[in-house]
Design a protein around this motif. Structure first.
Motif, mmCIF file in Angstrom:
data_model
loop_
_atom_site.group_PDB
_atom_site.id
_atom_site.type_symbol
_atom_site.label_atom_id
_atom_site.label_comp_id
_atom_site.label_asym_id
_atom_site.label_seq_id
_atom_site.Cartn_x
_atom_site.Cartn_y
_atom_site.Cartn_z
ATOM 1 N N GLU A 360 0.728 -1.276 0.175
ATOM 2 C CA GLU A 360 0.113 -0.017 -0.189
ATOM 3 C C GLU A 360 0.789 1.137 0.229
ATOM 4 O O GLU A 360 0.842 2.073 -0.984
ATOM 5 C CB GLU A 360 -1.009 0.007 1.091
ATOM 6 N N GLY A 361 1.738 1.513 1.136
ATOM 7 C CA GLY A 361 2.396 2.675 1.232
ATOM 8 C C GLY A 361 3.340 2.811 0.097
ATOM 9 O O GLY A 361 3.725 3.839 -0.591
ATOM 10 N N LEU A 362 4.356 1.564 -0.106
ATOM 11 C CA LEU A 362 5.328 1.684 -0.908
ATOM 12 C C LEU A 362 4.818 1.607 -2.417
ATOM 13 O O LEU A 362 5.455 2.229 -3.334
ATOM 14 C CB LEU A 362 6.012 0.433 -0.843
ATOM 15 N N LEU A 363 3.730 0.869 -2.639
ATOM 16 C CA LEU A 363 3.181 1.057 -4.020
ATOM 17 C C LEU A 363 2.735 2.492 -4.373
ATOM 18 O O LEU A 363 2.974 2.773 -5.663
ATOM 19 C CB LEU A 363 1.922 0.013 -4.123
ATOM 20 N N ALA A 364 2.268 3.160 -3.565
ATOM 21 C CA ALA A 364 2.056 4.822 -3.679
ATOM 22 C C ALA A 364 3.254 5.605 -4.087
ATOM 23 O O ALA A 364 3.070 6.505 -4.808
ATOM 24 C CB ALA A 364 1.164 5.225 -2.790
ATOM 25 N N LEU A 365 4.368 5.046 -3.876
ATOM 26 C CA LEU A 365 5.665 5.872 -4.057
ATOM 27 C C LEU A 365 6.099 5.333 -5.225
ATOM 28 O O LEU A 365 6.918 6.050 -6.035
ATOM 29 C CB LEU A 365 6.674 5.424 -2.987
ATOM 30 N N MET A 366 5.779 4.327 -6.060
ATOM 31 C CA MET A 366 6.211 3.963 -7.533
ATOM 32 C C MET A 366 5.638 4.612 -8.451
ATOM 33 O O MET A 366 4.608 5.343 -8.364
ATOM 34 C CB MET A 366 5.873 2.422 -7.426
ATOM 35 N N PRO A 367 6.264 4.554 -9.692
ATOM 36 C CA PRO A 367 5.946 5.270 -10.669
ATOM 37 C C PRO A 367 4.642 4.735 -11.338
ATOM 38 O O PRO A 367 4.435 3.409 -11.212
ATOM 39 C CB PRO A 367 7.010 5.417 -11.771
ATOM 40 N N THR A 368 3.682 5.715 -11.495
ATOM 41 C CA THR A 368 2.281 5.004 -11.878
ATOM 42 C C THR A 368 2.363 3.957 -13.003
ATOM 43 O O THR A 368 1.719 3.000 -13.068
ATOM 44 C CB THR A 368 1.426 6.177 -12.455
#
Length: 493
Positions: A360-368
């Motif tokens: 959740e949190g890390l996935l939000a930091l990844m490029p779309t």
């Protein structure tokens, strides 16, 4: 005989009129050479200069000689211009050949110094009875004509000799060409006979060597395809929608890597999958993976992590559609987090706060463009020791951390976990190619930052720990779940 122009009586054998200088019509023909000149040898015809034709010279009358000035020391003076006689001086014929020519007297007969001009200059009209002098003045003319005839004959002979030489050279060249053509033809015939003698039909062939026999294609196998060769080649798969081939992993976009992953996943078998990955320079021909061939993952907080290909067709998709094409594992940390912020091992990986953070949190930091391409796969994890459960837990994760067995492979005899620890997945090809085993430490997977990094496996010999990799590469370390260790992630496309 008289001159046809002025009527003056001509001396015997005179060729020009002594009065007016007109040529006599009956000019004796030049004498011919009894024998032609010898040629100057074979070769080019020599350049023979031709003497100019004889030129008529105007003769001044005897009476006008005194008008030409003379130096008493050096003789008569000769002027460059041609003297023009007085009008009518050429039209007064003499009475007869024997009539004496008038003697120049007085001032006209003397030169500038008062001395008499006692000689006859070349071109002057002779006195009466001077026929021998006249002959001496003009005897050179027939010699000029004779020399001209001689030179013409020499030129003709030389030209004839040159023609003969050219003809001889042409004949010699034709002979050489004929000999060369004959030699080439003989060589061709000999080569042909040698080939026939040593060919399959010739008498000198080795009958013990059998020619290659083309076997009929086996049912289900295309003609010209070797037995055991896959029906679909990498090039055929690429033609169905693969991206452009690039030099290394870093040169591809995440979208292009997702397309390649789909091609790998759709391959008929693992060998065909390796062929496709090798075609795109993601592995070697035998499937070997390199930890140095990476692509940077840039997070929105500024963190940059190199990602390497960890395996091909290794993880199963959660939707049951088969294996994911490519699995990636980080070669660095995306941050530090506790395994469980509640400081408990209860719930294992499935109930940990770290699993919630990476999905959740890390996935939000990844490029779309990358987050939308991640494929959820099934991950198997052992239960917590002492929990009373022996059943492994399967979770569906888009992002995860590796297990102990996925890093080291099979637990070998002598390891304290042998017989207790149950495999949580097969070893990734990347770690196998790096030489990581459960028998000893693996400094090749230690982080450059010197941090411990989490494994999702609960420690089977201690109910209070989760396993981790030490700074020196020991894969069997254990930490309490509340410890903030580095996070090394993995995901599939």
């Amino acid at each position: 005989m008289r001159c046809m122009k002025c009527g003056e009586e001509l001396p015997e054998r005179a060729r020009f009129c002594p009065e007016c200088g007109a040529p006599v019509e009956e000019v004796p023909a030049p004498k011919k050479l009894e024998e032609p000149l010898e040629p100057m040898g074979l070769g080019a015809v020599p350049l023979v200069p031709v003497a100019p034709p004889p030129r008529a010279t105007r003769i001044r009358p005897h009476g006008e000689r005194a008008r030409v000035g003379a130096d008493p020391l050096v003789g008569p003076r000769r002027h460059a211009s041609v003297y023009t006689p007085p009008v009518g001086s050429w039209d007064e014929p003499r009475a007869s050949e024997d009539e004496p020519a008038p003697q120049g007297g007085g001032e006209a007969a003397k030169d500038e110094g008062g001395h008499g001009n006692g000689g006859t200059e070349r071109g002057e009209a002779p006195r009466s009875g001077d026929a021998p002098d006249d002959r001496r003045a003009h005897d050179d003319l027939p010699e000029v004509a004779d020399r001209t005839s001689v030179l013409d004959s020499a030129a003709t002979a030389a030209a004839t000799a040159g023609g003969r030489v050219s003809s001889a050279i042409s004949s010699l060249n034709r002979r050489h060409v004929t000999i060369a053509v004959g030699a080439i033809a003989a060589l061709v015939v000999v080569a042909f006979l040698a080939w026939v003698a040593t060919s399959w039909l010739g008498p000198f062939v080795d009958r013990s060597v059998q020619p290659n026999v083309v076997e009929e294609p086996v049912d289900g196998q295309d003609e010209g395809q070797d037995e055991g060769q896959d029906e679909e080649s990498p090039s055929a798969a690429v033609a169905e929608g693969g991206p452009e081939v690039r030099t290394s992993l870093a040169d591809y976009s995440w979208e292009e890597l997702s397309q390649i992953s789909a091609l790998v996943a759709e391959a008929d078998n693992d060998a065909a999958a390796i062929d496709i990955a090798a075609y795109y320079n993601l592995c070697d021909e035998d499937g070997t993976l390199s930890a140095d061939d990476t692509k940077d993952l840039e997070l929105s907080d500024g963190t940059v992590v190199p990602m390497a290909v960890a395996g091909l067709r290794h993880d199963e998709r959660s939707d049951g559609s088969g294996a994911a094409g490519i699995t990636f594992v980080a070669r660095g940390s995306v941050g530090s987090q506790p395994m469980n912020a509640l400081a408990q091992t209860e719930g294992g990986w499935e109930g940990s706060t770290l699993r919630a953070w990476v999905n959740e949190g890390l996935l939000a930091l990844m490029p779309t463009d990358l987050a939308d391409l991640l494929v959820a796969v099934d991950k198997t994890t052992n239960p917590v020791a002492g929990s009373g459960s022996t059943e492994q837990v399967v979770t569906s994760d888009r992002v995860w951390v590796p297990s102990y067995s996925e890093i080291v492979g099979e637990v070998v005899a002598g390891n304290k976990r042998a017989g207790v620890y149950e495999s949580e997945g097969d070893q990734y090809r990347l770690f196998a190619d790096m030489g990581v085993t459960s028998a000893e430490g693996a400094p090749q997977i230690a982080l450059a930052s010197g941090e411990y990094w989490w494994e999702r496996s609960p420690e089977q010999t201690n109910a209070n720990w989760f396993m981790c990799v030490s700074p020196d590469g020991d894969t069997g370390y254990g930490h309490r779940p509340a410890t903030p260790d580095a996070v090394v992630i993995g995901f599939c496309l």
